[in-house]
Scaffold this active site. Structure first.
Site, PDB file in Angstrom:
ATOM      1  N   LYS A   1     -46.838 -13.425 -25.477  1.00  0.00           N
ATOM      2  CA  LYS A   1     -47.042 -12.574 -24.572  1.00  0.00           C
ATOM      3  C   LYS A   1     -48.354 -11.839 -23.492  1.00  0.00           C
ATOM      4  O   LYS A   1     -48.489 -11.267 -22.374  1.00  0.00           O
ATOM      5  CB  LYS A   1     -48.528 -11.180 -25.731  1.00  0.00           C
ATOM      6  CG  LYS A   1     -47.633 -10.822 -27.419  1.00  0.00           C
ATOM      7  CD  LYS A   1     -47.852  -9.135 -27.786  1.00  0.00           C
ATOM      8  CE  LYS A   1     -46.580  -8.809 -28.194  1.00  0.00           C
ATOM      9  NZ  LYS A   1     -46.635  -7.475 -29.314  1.00  0.00           N
TER      10      LYS A   1
ATOM     11  N   LYS B   1     -34.025 -11.414 -30.511  1.00  0.00           N
ATOM     12  CA  LYS B   1     -34.020 -10.781 -31.761  1.00  0.00           C
ATOM     13  C   LYS B   1     -34.239  -9.069 -30.632  1.00  0.00           C
ATOM     14  O   LYS B   1     -34.608  -9.007 -29.755  1.00  0.00           O
ATOM     15  CB  LYS B   1     -35.514 -11.166 -32.758  1.00  0.00           C
ATOM     16  CG  LYS B   1     -36.137 -10.418 -31.869  1.00  0.00           C
ATOM     17  CD  LYS B   1     -38.519 -10.014 -32.853  1.00  0.00           C
ATOM     18  CE  LYS B   1     -38.990  -9.554 -32.485  1.00  0.00           C
ATOM     19  NZ  LYS B   1     -40.654  -9.052 -33.441  1.00  0.00           N
TER      20      LYS B   1
ATOM     21  N   LYS C   1     -38.816  -3.516 -29.258  1.00  0.00           N
ATOM     22  CA  LYS C   1     -39.039  -1.982 -28.879  1.00  0.00           C
ATOM     23  C   LYS C   1     -39.308  -1.958 -27.766  1.00  0.00           C
ATOM     24  O   LYS C   1     -38.648  -0.830 -27.187  1.00  0.00           O
ATOM     25  CB  LYS C   1     -40.148  -1.192 -29.812  1.00  0.00           C
ATOM     26  CG  LYS C   1     -41.132  -2.101 -30.281  1.00  0.00           C
ATOM     27  CD  LYS C   1     -41.718  -1.087 -30.889  1.00  0.00           C
ATOM     28  CE  LYS C   1     -43.402  -1.316 -32.175  1.00  0.00           C
ATOM     29  NZ  LYS C   1     -43.350  -2.685 -32.125  1.00  0.00           N
TER      30      LYS C   1
END
Ligand code: ATP
Ligand code: LTN
Length: 335
Positions: free
Chosen positions: A116, A198, A201
Site C-alpha cells: 500500500k 487477484k 476492487k
C-alpha cells in the site's frame, strides 16, 4: 467463547463496492457458517478505510451500502452482530494499548503495508503502518476463536496471535488466541483481464472485476471480454489461468467439483464457457441485488439494525476493554 458459543469475527473495508472475489472469498463463506455453533460479529471496518484518503460523503455512502450488502447476501442481522467499527470506540482504545505491546520490527515486516505504501507514496501515514494493530484489536475485543479471512490476511492474523500471546504471558489469560478459518469456497478469484493477478476492487480497469451490484448485462459483457488464451480447449490447468479462473468461479457458485465442471464443458468452446459462467453469476447475484435494493429503501429498518447491533457490539467490546484496562493498571471507574 461468548454466551456459550465459539466467537467469530470478520470484517471488510468500505473502500469501494465489493467484487465477486470478496463475495466468493469471504462473504459467501460467512453466510454458510452455522450460527448455532458460533456467535458471529461482522464489522464494516470504516476506521481501517481512512488509512487511504477517502471522500467523506462517499465513505459514508459506501459504509451503508456494505452494511446492507452483508444482510442482502444472507447474514441475518438479528442473529449476527453486524455493525460499524467506528460506532464502537473500544476498538480505538484497545488499539492504543496493543500499540504499546507491538514492535516496530514486527510492523516493518507486513507485506500489505509495503504494497500500500508503494501504491500511495504521497500518503504513507502511521495509520497505514499500524493497520494490523487495529485489526488485532477488532479480533481480540470479541474474544474471537475463529476469524474467516482470505489467504492474504494470514500475516495479520499471525501478528494478532503474537500480540495476544505476549499480552497473556505478562497479564494472565486475558485474550482468546484466534485461529484463521479458511472457508470452503476460499479460492482466490483472479482478474478477468489479467488472470494471474487477484480480482481487486481497486483495479482501475472496470472490465477486470465483477462488482456485486453490476447489472446483468454488464456482468455478461465483462465475462464476454474475459481474457482466456488462443487454444480453444477447455481444460483446468495452471498454464491456462483465464480458463481456470472461470471454472473456479463456476465451481464456487454451483458447488460442483472441478472435474465434474470440466466434464460438463467438454466439447464446448470458450464462448459457451463464458456465457454459462456469466449466467451462473447473474443468477447468484440476482436475489442479493433485489434484497439490497429493498433494504436501501427501508431506511428505518436499516437504521434500527445499525443502532441495535452497534449497542450489542459495544456491550461485548467494553467487557474485554475494561478487563484489559484494569490489567495494565488504569484506575478502575467509580460507580
Ligand atoms: P483492495 O482492492 O481495496 O485492496 P480487496 O478487494 O483486496 O481490496 P479487501 O477489503 O482487502 O478486498 O478484502 C476483503 C476480504 O475479501 C478479505 O477476506 C480477502 O481475503 C477477500 N478477498 C479479496 N479479494 C479476493 C479475491 N480476489 N478472491 C478471494 N477472496 C478475496
Ligand atoms: N484487513 C482486512 C479487513 C479487516 C479484518 C479485520 C478481517 C479489518 N479487521 C478483522 C478480519 C478480522 C482486509 O483488508 N481484508
Amino acid at each position: 467463547m461468548i454466551d456459550g458459543k465459539k466467537s467469530l469475527f470478520s470484517g471488510m473495508q468500505a473502500t469501494g463496492t465489493i467484487t465477486l472475489g470478496n463475495y466468493l472469498g469471504a462473504l459467501k463463506n460467512w453466510v454458510n457458517i452455522d450460527q448455532n455453533e458460533y456467535k458471529c460479529f461482522y464489522s464494516v471496518v470504516d476506521m481501517h478505510s481512512i488509512t487511504v484518503r477517502q471522500d467523506p460523503a462517499e465513505l459514508r455512502k459506501r459504509a451503508r451500502s456494505l452494511f446492507a450488502l452483508y444482510i442482502a447476501a444472507g447474514l441475518d442481522p438479528e442473529e449476527n452482530c453486524i455493525y460499524y467499527q467506528s460506532h464502537v470506540s473500544a476498538h480505538a482504545e484497545l488499539m492504543w494499548i496493543l500499540n504499546c505491546f507491538t514492535y516496530m520490527g514486527e510492523m516493518n515486516r507486513m507485506t500489505q503495508f509495503k504494497d500500500k505504501s508503494k501504491k500511495h507514496p504521497e500518503n504513507i501515514n502511521t495509520g497505514l503502518f499500524t493497520y494490523p494493530v487495529l485489526m488485532a484489536a477488532d479480533i481480540l475485543l470479541y474474544q474471537s476463536d475463529v476469524v474467516p479471512v482470505g489467504i492474504d490476511q494470514m500475516q495479520h492474523l499471525e501478528i494478532t496471535r503474537d500480540i495476544a500471546e505476549r499480552f497473556n504471558h505478562i497479564y494472565g489469560d486475558v485474550f482468546t488466541i484466534p485461529e484463521a478459518y479458511l472457508g470452503k469456497t476460499g479460492t482466490k478469484i483472479m482478474s478477468l483481464q489479467e488472470p494471474t493477478k487477484k480480482m481487486s476492487k481497486s483495479d482501475e480497469n472496470a472490465n477486470a472485476h465483477i462488482l456485486l451490484l453490476d447489472e446483468p448485462d454488464v456482468i455478461m459483457r465483462k465475462f464476454k471480454k474475459a481474457v482466456t488464451d488462443s487454444d480453444a480447449c477447455i481444460a483446468y490447468s495452471e498454464d491456462k489461468p483465464g480458463v481456470k479462473n472461470l471454472i473456479d468461479i463456476y465451481c464456487a457458485i454451483s458447488g460442483k467439483k472441478t472435474q465434474e465442471a470440466v466434464a460438463e464443458f467438454e466439447g464446448k468452446g470458450y464462448g459457451d464457457l463464458k456465457k454459462i459462467v456469466g449466467e451462473t453469476v447473474v443468477e447468484e447475484l440476482r436475489p442479493i441485488q433485489e434484497r439490497y435494493n429493498d433494504l436501501m429503501k427501508n431506511k428505518d429498518y436499516l437504521n434500527q439494525m445499525i443502532k441495535d447491533n452497534g449497542e450489542k457490539a459495544n456491550y461485548y467490546a467494553t467487557k474485554t476493554l475494561r478487563k484489559v484496562q484494569h490489567k495494565v493498571g488504569f484506575p478502575d471507574r467509580i460507580r
